[in-house]
Design a protein around this motif. Sequence first.
Motif, short mmCIF file in Angstrom:
data_model
loop_
_atom_site.label_atom_id
_atom_site.label_comp_id
_atom_site.label_asym_id
_atom_site.label_seq_id
_atom_site.Cartn_x
_atom_site.Cartn_y
_atom_site.Cartn_z
N LYS A 56 0.83 -1.21 0.00
CA LYS A 56 0.00 0.00 0.00
C LYS A 56 0.86 1.27 0.00
O LYS A 56 0.60 2.22 -0.74
CB LYS A 56 -0.93 0.00 1.22
N GLN A 57 1.93 1.24 0.82
CA GLN A 57 2.83 2.39 0.85
C GLN A 57 3.57 2.53 -0.48
O GLN A 57 3.76 3.64 -1.00
CB GLN A 57 3.84 2.25 1.98
N ALA A 58 3.97 1.39 -1.05
CA ALA A 58 4.73 1.42 -2.30
C ALA A 58 3.88 1.95 -3.46
O ALA A 58 4.34 2.78 -4.25
CB ALA A 58 5.26 0.03 -2.63
N ILE A 59 2.63 1.49 -3.57
CA ILE A 59 1.79 1.92 -4.69
C ILE A 59 1.43 3.40 -4.55
O ILE A 59 1.26 4.11 -5.55
CB ILE A 59 0.51 1.05 -4.81
N ASN A 60 1.36 3.89 -3.31
CA ASN A 60 1.12 5.33 -3.11
C ASN A 60 2.31 6.14 -3.60
O ASN A 60 2.14 7.19 -4.23
CB ASN A 60 0.84 5.61 -1.63
#
Length: 453
Positions: free
Chosen positions: A434-438
């Motif tokens: 989730k952090q990476a795709i953000n």
Amino acid sequence: MTVTKKPKKDEQDLEPEARKLGRALFSEEFVDEMVSRSREQGVPLTGKDGLMGELLKATLERGMDVELTDHLGYDKHERRPEGTTNARNGTTPKTVATEVGDVTVDQPRDRAGSFASALVPKHARQLGGLADMIISLYAGGMTIRAIRHHLVSTIVADLSHDTISNLTDAIGEEVKAWQSRPLEPFYPVIYLDALMINIRDGGHVSRRAAHVAVGVDIDGVKHVLGIWIQAAEGAKFWAGVCAQLANRGVKDVLIICCDGLSGLPEAIQAQWPHSVVQTCTVHLIRASMRFVAYGDYKAFTKALKPIYTAADEAAARAALDELAASPLGAKYPAAVATWTSAWERFTPFLDFGPAVRRVIYTTNAIESLNYQLRKIIKNRGQFPSDDAAIKLLWLAIRNIEDKRDRERAKQAGRGAKRQSVPRLVEGAVVTNWKQAINELFLSYPDRVEPYLN
């Protein structure tokens, strides 16, 4: 009095239907008597002339009688209905290989020759789970000769080399369908890694690279995209791989993480001009450490850390220059040169935040799978063709996945923390996705947004 322990509710839900039915039909008294009398009379339960073979024979023959009754429309001892010309016409002995050994059954016939049993098909030479057993042994790396010896020595089923070979060859179409299946239009990250295999080519053995690709979709789920044997070198080979992925539906890839594969950046740029090719930092560290003496390992790895943990490219370059000017750099110039020559493929990594860096820092997401595959390749030694190698690797991936499924199923519904090994590929979600795709959305809003739900 025998007390039967009832399984827990969650265990009952996971229990196969066949086991539930078997427990309902076969009482403990029946099983105890069968085991006791087989011991008293010296009759083995399995193998040649075993009691389980006789039980299977009786079950199959009774089942075929029921099938023939349904086919003819009247029972064995009933009068034949008016207008019906077809009738029973004796039996034919037929030997089939099963998981409990070879079993000879009396297969019923009809006069019209139109009866075809679903239990024992006309041209079948093996039944039930035996074919699955053979495929599983093959997926584990056993050769056809070893499988044949194993079947003879364990269940006394002597199948010919051609029969076993035909069974394993039958999955070829399934492998082709998997290799050509449609893919997602967008993968934020694709990992590429290679396995070295031996292929017999005429009178000699050639060493080739089998490349496995794992794609991470927009939800962070990993999927094995395909397996390719590198027969040609460099850009031509990778151009073919990229073209195949594009033809299967891949329209865009943000980052392709690999081990500095020759010709890949050019092929990527031709197919997806805006994609980034990122060399695996772990591979780069390993490559440089090949030139370092064991006694200097700790000191050199400590000197490398400021390079790949730098805030930006300028800070990383300063750290590399500092290493090159140090006594360690002077002692191991080849190790420093490894980083210098790969600098352009390494620096894209530095443009991203911590979450994305963790995702593309290493190809471990695929190396964990390759570790399992290498053990199977080692058992085989060499392959007769590229197709044979791809077939075995595909079977092995499926076999590995099945094992992880069973381990997860055992842990399902329990209060304790899950102990099973996470799925290697296909279905596993990248950690902290989730952090990476953000972060990726902030870097590539126009390319990511069309694929967000």
